[in-house]
Structures are given as C-alpha cells and as structure tokens.
Scaffold this motif. Structure first.
Motif, PDB file in Angstrom:
ATOM      1  N   UNK A  31       0.844  -1.210   0.000  1.00  0.00           N
ATOM      2  CA  UNK A  31       0.000   0.000   0.000  1.00  0.00           C
ATOM      3  C   UNK A  31       0.876   1.255   0.000  1.00  0.00           C
ATOM      4  N   UNK A  32       1.973   1.198   0.768  1.00  0.00           N
ATOM      5  CA  UNK A  32       2.902   2.355   0.790  1.00  0.00           C
ATOM      6  C   UNK A  32       3.557   2.532  -0.575  1.00  0.00           C
ATOM      7  N   UNK A  33       3.986   1.414  -1.192  1.00  0.00           N
ATOM      8  CA  UNK A  33       4.634   1.484  -2.509  1.00  0.00           C
ATOM      9  C   UNK A  33       3.693   2.080  -3.554  1.00  0.00           C
ATOM     10  N   UNK A  34       2.404   1.856  -3.354  1.00  0.00           N
ATOM     11  CA  UNK A  34       1.402   2.363  -4.303  1.00  0.00           C
ATOM     12  C   UNK A  34       0.927   3.764  -3.946  1.00  0.00           C
ATOM     13  N   UNK A  35       1.484   4.317  -2.859  1.00  0.00           N
ATOM     14  CA  UNK A  35       1.057   5.642  -2.357  1.00  0.00           C
ATOM     15  C   UNK A  35      -0.453   5.668  -2.155  1.00  0.00           C
ATOM     16  N   UNK A  36      -0.944   4.654  -1.404  1.00  0.00           N
ATOM     17  CA  UNK A  36      -2.392   4.555  -1.164  1.00  0.00           C
ATOM     18  C   UNK A  36      -3.087   4.074  -2.418  1.00  0.00           C
ATOM     19  N   UNK A  37      -4.070   4.869  -2.876  1.00  0.00           N
ATOM     20  CA  UNK A  37      -4.808   4.547  -4.110  1.00  0.00           C
ATOM     21  C   UNK A  37      -5.269   3.086  -4.134  1.00  0.00           C
ATOM     22  N   UNK A  38      -5.786   2.664  -3.003  1.00  0.00           N
ATOM     23  CA  UNK A  38      -6.055   1.248  -2.805  1.00  0.00           C
ATOM     24  C   UNK A  38      -7.412   1.024  -2.125  1.00  0.00           C
ATOM     25  N   UNK A  39      -8.149   0.016  -2.611  1.00  0.00           N
ATOM     26  CA  UNK A  39      -9.339  -0.490  -1.918  1.00  0.00           C
ATOM     27  C   UNK A  39      -8.951  -1.800  -1.238  1.00  0.00           C
ATOM     28  N   UNK A  40      -9.275  -1.948   0.035  1.00  0.00           N
ATOM     29  CA  UNK A  40      -9.133  -3.238   0.717  1.00  0.00           C
ATOM     30  C   UNK A  40     -10.555  -3.732   0.950  1.00  0.00           C
ATOM     31  N   UNK A  41     -10.990  -4.723   0.163  1.00  0.00           N
ATOM     32  CA  UNK A  41     -12.364  -5.234   0.257  1.00  0.00           C
ATOM     33  C   UNK A  41     -12.412  -6.434   1.199  1.00  0.00           C
ATOM     34  N   UNK A  42     -13.293  -6.352   2.189  1.00  0.00           N
ATOM     35  CA  UNK A  42     -13.357  -7.386   3.227  1.00  0.00           C
ATOM     36  C   UNK A  42     -14.667  -8.163   3.144  1.00  0.00           C
ATOM     37  N   UNK A  43     -14.651  -9.340   3.765  1.00  0.00           N
ATOM     38  CA  UNK A  43     -15.847 -10.192   3.748  1.00  0.00           C
ATOM     39  C   UNK A  43     -16.647 -10.072   5.041  1.00  0.00           C
ATOM     40  N   UNK A  44     -16.194  -9.223   5.995  1.00  0.00           N
ATOM     41  CA  UNK A  44     -16.973  -9.029   7.233  1.00  0.00           C
ATOM     42  C   UNK A  44     -16.705  -7.642   7.809  1.00  0.00           C
ATOM     43  N   UNK A  45     -17.678  -7.128   8.572  1.00  0.00           N
ATOM     44  CA  UNK A  45     -17.522  -5.828   9.232  1.00  0.00           C
ATOM     45  C   UNK A  45     -16.423  -5.896  10.295  1.00  0.00           C
ATOM     46  N   UNK A  46     -16.299  -7.059  10.938  1.00  0.00           N
ATOM     47  CA  UNK A  46     -15.261  -7.213  11.966  1.00  0.00           C
ATOM     48  C   UNK A  46     -13.871  -7.045  11.350  1.00  0.00           C
ATOM     49  N   UNK A  47     -13.654  -7.649  10.173  1.00  0.00           N
ATOM     50  CA  UNK A  47     -12.356  -7.519   9.505  1.00  0.00           C
ATOM     51  C   UNK A  47     -12.097  -6.060   9.115  1.00  0.00           C
ATOM     52  N   UNK A  48     -13.145  -5.341   8.691  1.00  0.00           N
ATOM     53  CA  UNK A  48     -13.000  -3.913   8.364  1.00  0.00           C
ATOM     54  C   UNK A  48     -12.466  -3.162   9.593  1.00  0.00           C
ATOM     55  N   UNK A  49     -13.088  -3.417  10.745  1.00  0.00           N
ATOM     56  CA  UNK A  49     -12.671  -2.712  11.989  1.00  0.00           C
ATOM     57  C   UNK A  49     -11.247  -3.078  12.388  1.00  0.00           C
TER      58      UNK A  49
END
Length: 650
Positions: free
Chosen positions: A463-481
């Motif tokens: 993510x740092x190498x990409x300077x952000x510009x990233x979506x992290x898609x999760x399969x649960x709300x707990x993983x998001x938190x």
C-alpha cells in the motif's frame, strides 16, 4: 440491420464523441434484437467495458415496443435515465416517450407533509426538524416531480424523510385529500403513458409480487423487459416473494396514530396511550433480539422465553390498537388506514410465529434501532417462471457477472429461466498488459487467529509502494474494523473506513485525497466506478463465501439437498465466484487503467475448487511474489510520472 448503427460512420459515431464500435457490443445488440423479435429469453454476461448499456438500448429503441428497463440501484437508474438514454434518443432520432419511475418512498407525500407541519405547530417537533419541514414545504411548491433527491438542501439520510414520504402500508390511496396532486400518482401515470420506463429491481419485484395499486397495471402492457445488473435479481426476488414484519412498520403505525389523535381526534386520549404501547413493544422486542448487523434463525429464536415474552406484548399491543382504532372508524382517513394496517400486521405476526410450514426460510436481522422478521421461500424459480409465462414478451438479463466457469445454469435455475440463447462476451480490456494478480505465499489460514494483524504486516509495504490509491475489500464488518485499527497504527497515509460516514462522502473523500486506503465491505464490492490511477490496487481479504450460519444460505442449502444436489458445488461456490468477480471488477474500468489485484487466500491454489474461481476471473497474469507486486506498481508510477511530465511540457 442493428449492426449499422454501431459501425464506423454509423449513428452512434456521429452523435457520441470518441465512440468506437466493438464486435462484442455488436454481437450483444444483435442477440437482444433477436430476443425482442421472437419474444424469447436471453442471458448475456458482458465483461466490463463491453458497452452493454448501448448494446441493449439500440435494439430496444429501434424496435419500438413498450419496454421496461430495470437496473440494480437508484444511482444506475438515474445514470441510465439522465445520461445514457438522452444520448441514445438523440443519436437514433427516437421520438417515443421515456419515463423514470422510483419506489414511493422517493417521492414527497403532500398529505403527510401537511400533517407533519400541523403537528409541529403544537410544539412536538425539534427545531432542526421544523426548519427542514419549512425548507421542504417551500421546495414542494416549485418541484414538478416531487423526487426528494432533487431537494439538495436535505441530506439523503435525514430523519425527516420517512415522515414526509409514504409507504404501501400508510398510503391513503384514493381516500387521500391530495390524491389528484400526488407525485407518486403523477409518476405512475407518466410511466403508463411512456414507451420506455426505467425502474429498479426492488420496485419491479415489489410490483411483480404484490401488484401494487397503480404500478401493477403498468407491467402487463410491456412487451420487452431488460434487467441490467441481473445477478442481483434472484436474491431481491426472494425478498419480495416472501413476507416480513419490522419494528419500523410498527413504530410508523404508532406515529400515524399519534398524528391522527393530535390533529383529528383530540377527544380520544386512548389513541395516544395505544401508540405509546405499540412503540414501546417494538423497542423492547428489539432489545432482546441481539447485536446490530446480526442475521439469525427465527425458527430457533422464537423458542427463547425472552423473545416469547416480548412477542406476547407486541401481539397484545396490536390487539389493543385494533380495538381502539375500531372505535375511531370514520373519524379520519389516517386512522381508518391505521386500522387496516393494524389488521395486516396482526395477521403477519401470526404467520411469522408459525414456523412449522415447510418450504420457507424463517430468519431475522437487526440494525442498531430496528429488527425485521422474514419468511423467504426456499426457491423463487417456480414463481418467477410463472410470472414470465403470464407476461410473455422478451426477457433479457445482463450483467458483468452471471457465469461460473462459463456456465450459466446457476443463475438460470434460480429464476426458472429457459433462455433461447446464452452468451458470454469477453471484455475488450487487455488484462495481460493492464493487470497483475497476486496470491501471496505464506498466508495464514483464512479464519485463523490474528489474521487481520498478519494481513496488515504483509500488505502495508504494498500500500505504501502504491502511495495509497487502494481499496481493501473485506468479507466481514469485523475484519474492516480490525484492519482499520492495524493500518492506522502503521501507515502515514489516510485510512478511510466504511461506516464512519456515508458511502458517497467516503468515495468523494477518497478521490479528493488521491493517496488514501479505503477499507470496506458489502456495498463497495459492486457498483463503484473509479477510473484511472486513482485506484491501482485492490486487495481482497479472502474468498467471499457467505457465512455458513446465514439463514438465507442455510435455506438454499436445504433446498439443494432436498433436490438431491451438492450444496457446496451448486450453491456456495457459485455465489462466492460471482461476488469475487464483482470485487475484481473494481480494478480495471477503462482501457487505460492498470493495477494490481491481491487475493489473500491460499485456497485459490491449495483447494481443487480454487481452479473454478481462477477460470472464472479475467485472464490476468499471476504471481505469488509480493515483491513482484511492488515492482509492477513502481513501473506504473514511473509510466505515470513520464506521462505527467510530457503533459506539462506540452
């Protein structure tokens, strides 16, 4: 005949700057034309970038039949109506009438606005709500459509909106004093008179299932039915062919009884007590139902002593409301309608408590303030097929994600379809050059302890190498938190998290910042269109299998077993494949887009079914080396900087 509109020098090239014909788009348009001509069913998977919207609009418009186009969301509905259709009508010289029709909760109800303002003068409304009511009243005299989304000064999640819009339950219909000026009635009349009507799946399914007054007369007149984002239809159809009862319905009923008492039946004090008791019973029931975001098995829950106790109280409150409102019959249209709603809710609650009837899933879900009880048929194939047979005409289903390993049977069987033609059109994007798929080595097992912390350590450098510009898609709300907490502790980049603000604000902020990581689930897996290098990395935490305790999934597994099938192969894998294809589709949205997809799940390479997922994805080159990802991204940035410097010199 249809192909000529798409070819060089054709109508589309003349009317649309930069339009280029693509063979898959022409193939789809011709298939849609055949389905319309022969009144057949057609299923088309059209990869991202195929241009499926124009491919179904051209034949639909030139054939000249009454057409209903149903989309997956209100956003897509508006995009189609305000952007794509005007382009097409101009390009083709189409002179037919076109209408947009939304569900009634999108339109201002003049009667309910008037009642709310009358009540507010009694000092029962807080100043913020009163100020919004005054704004809406001023807007109501200028609007032609009554569509609340056009009133810019009111937030889309404002608590005032449910108080000044109607539902099927509380609409007074022809008894309403504002019936002739009703915006819903006007929108429906316009739709009845139109040649092309744009709706959304929820509205279409509600109409199909209950033949809602007014709109119910519209559907039989159509000859062509086109469903965009059709992969959503089986689940939405399941909701509407079942029954449900929510605490929101009970509390809305209580509010209307209160308004009726304060505005038209001041001498019936017991109305206010009845409303209070209803509202309290719904709130108390919510408290014993469990955590927000939870979906549970109602068959099991209904046997809990605590829930039985609250059910009895809710039933008693509805009985009392029924008896008191009966005494008020003829005093007010609002209270008469409340009596009918009470009768309906009483019957629905009785049905929901009889979980012995087979062929249905009984489940419930909770939000922070409300609960909903559901009965859903195990399969909607028979009912949906029946409706198609009744309506006849051409039925066209399209989406970027319908096939599993090039097989459409999962989708077609769920809706009881018998398509004359099924086709899969490849995307025009050059995935070999535009993208890279990484399944990292040394990944922990998907449900292992501390998974989020390990993913943070593994993915932070990418993510740092990409300077952000990233979506992290999760399969649960707990993983998001969990991921949000981990990344905020170790990244200097902005970390945006679903749930902390509205979806639209989150997306705007992401685009504005230009270097953010956005962590999300559910709603961000589909329908999000971020082009260019603003999104050049999509990371997925694991294969999106539905949680095994999900009551709807359990019901479909049960149905599959009853038919002698293999639930894992025929239900769970196909569902997960289609969801994964949606998530993957967020990355490459344009022929100039480039980026990296990372799926943090070893099962893609260690389990035999992993091959089904991989074969269902676009042909993206694969690696297991996270360092290779960094190099690919560095190459992208070098290209971008070179392009930027050339642009600035020019």
């Amino acid at each position: 005949m249809i192909a000529k509109f798409f070819q060089p020098g054709g109508a589309l090239e003349k009317a649309i700057p930069g339009f280029q014909a693509r063979q898959p788009q022409i193939d789809m348009a011709e298939a849609v034309g055949r389905a319309i001509q022969h009144q057949q069913q057609l299923v088309v998977e059209a990869g991202t970038g195929t241009g499926k919207t124009f491919a179904y609009l051209v034949p639909a418009l030139i054939k000249g039949h009454k057409t209903i186009i149903s989309t997956g969301s209100k956003n897509l509905q508006e995009q189609l109506f305000y952007r794509d259709l005007p382009l097409m009508t101009q390009a083709l010289g189409y002179t037919g009438k076109v209408a947009l029709l939304k569900g009634r909760s999108n339109y201002l109800c003049l009667d309910r606005l008037s009642r709310q303002i009358t009540e507010s003068h009694g000092g029962f409304v807080d100043p913020g709500m009163l100020s919004q009511l005054v704004t809406i009243r001023s807007w109501s005299s200028a609007t032609k459509t009554g569509d609340i989304s056009e009133c810019d000064s009111i937030a889309e999640d404002s608590p005032v909106i449910p108080t000044i819009t109607s539902t099927n339950d509380n609409c007074l219909g022809r008894e309403c004093p504002s019936f002739e000026d009703c915006f819903v009635v006007k929108a429906r009349r316009k739709a009845m008179d139109a040649d092309v009507v744009v709706v959304n799946h929820h509205l279409f399914m509600a109409d199909l299932a209950i033949k809602e007054t007014g709109f119910g007369e519209l559907i039989p007149e159509a000859d062509v039915f086109i469903f965009d984002e059709a992969h959503q239809i089986p689940d939405i159809a399941s909701q509407y062919f079942g029954q449900s009862l929510s605490s929101r319905q009970v509390q809305d009923l209580a509010k209307d009884i209160t308004i009726g008492y304060r505005t038209e039946a001041r001498d019936m004090r017991q109305l206010e007590k009845t409303a209070d008791r209803l509202s309290q019973a719904a709130s108390d029931m919510r408290l014993v139902m469990g955590e927000p975001g939870f979906r549970g098995n109602w068959r099991e829950a209904v046997n809990s002593p605590a829930i039985q106790r609250e059910l009895t109280r809710l039933n008693d409150a509805l009985d009392l409301a029924h008896d008191v409102l009966k005494l008020a019959l003829g005093r007010s249209e609002l209270l008469d309608a409340a009596f009918e709603r009470t009768t309906l809710l009483k019957a629905r609650l009785t049905r929901l408590c009889d979980t012995s009837i087979t062929g249905y899933s009984y489940w419930y879900e909770c939000t922070p303030r409300h609960f909903t009880l559901h009965i859903t048929p195990l399969s909607v194939a028979e009912k949906f097929h029946e409706q198609i047979e009744k309506q006849k005409g051409a039925w066209i289903f399209t989406s970027a994600t319908l096939a599993v390993d090039e097989d459409f049977s999962h989708f077609s069987h769920r809706l009881g379809l018998q398509p004359a033609e099924q086709m899969s059109l490849t995307s025009p994007f050059d995935y070999e050059q535009q993208a890279l798929l990484c399944v990292p080595r040394f990944l922990p097992e998907p449900n292992s302890y501390g998974l989020a912390a390990k993913l943070v350590t593994l993915m932070a450098p990418v993510i740092e190498a990409n300077q952000g510009r990233c979506f992290f898609l999760c399969t649960s709300h707990q993983m998001v938190r969990d991921l949000a907490e981990g990344f905020r502790a170790c990244l200097d980049l902005p970390v945006l998290v679903q749930g902390e603000t509205s979806k639209q604000k989150l997306l705007s902020e992401y685009l504005e910042l230009g270097n953010a990581l956005l962590i999300a689930t559910g709603a961000f897996w589909e329908g999000i269109d971020v082009r260019g290098q603003a999104l050049s990395c999509v990371i997925i935490d694991k294969l999106p299998f539905t949680a095994p305790d999900d009551p709807l999934l359990k019901a479909r597994i049960e149905d599959c077993r009853l038919r002698g099938g293999d639930p894992f192969a025929q239900v769970q894998i196909p569902d997960a494949v289609i969801t994964l294809k949606q998530g993957v589709g967020r990355l490459i949205r344009d022929q100039q887009d480039k980026g990296v997809l990372v799926i943090c799940d070893n099962r893609l390479v260690t389990r035999p079914y992993g091959a089904v997922f991989l074969r269902s994805l676009p042909p993206i080159p694969r690696t297991r080396d996270v360092d290779g990802v960094g190099q690919f991204l560095s190459g992208l940035h070098a290209e971008q900087q070179a392009a930027d410097s050339q642009h600035s010199e020019a």
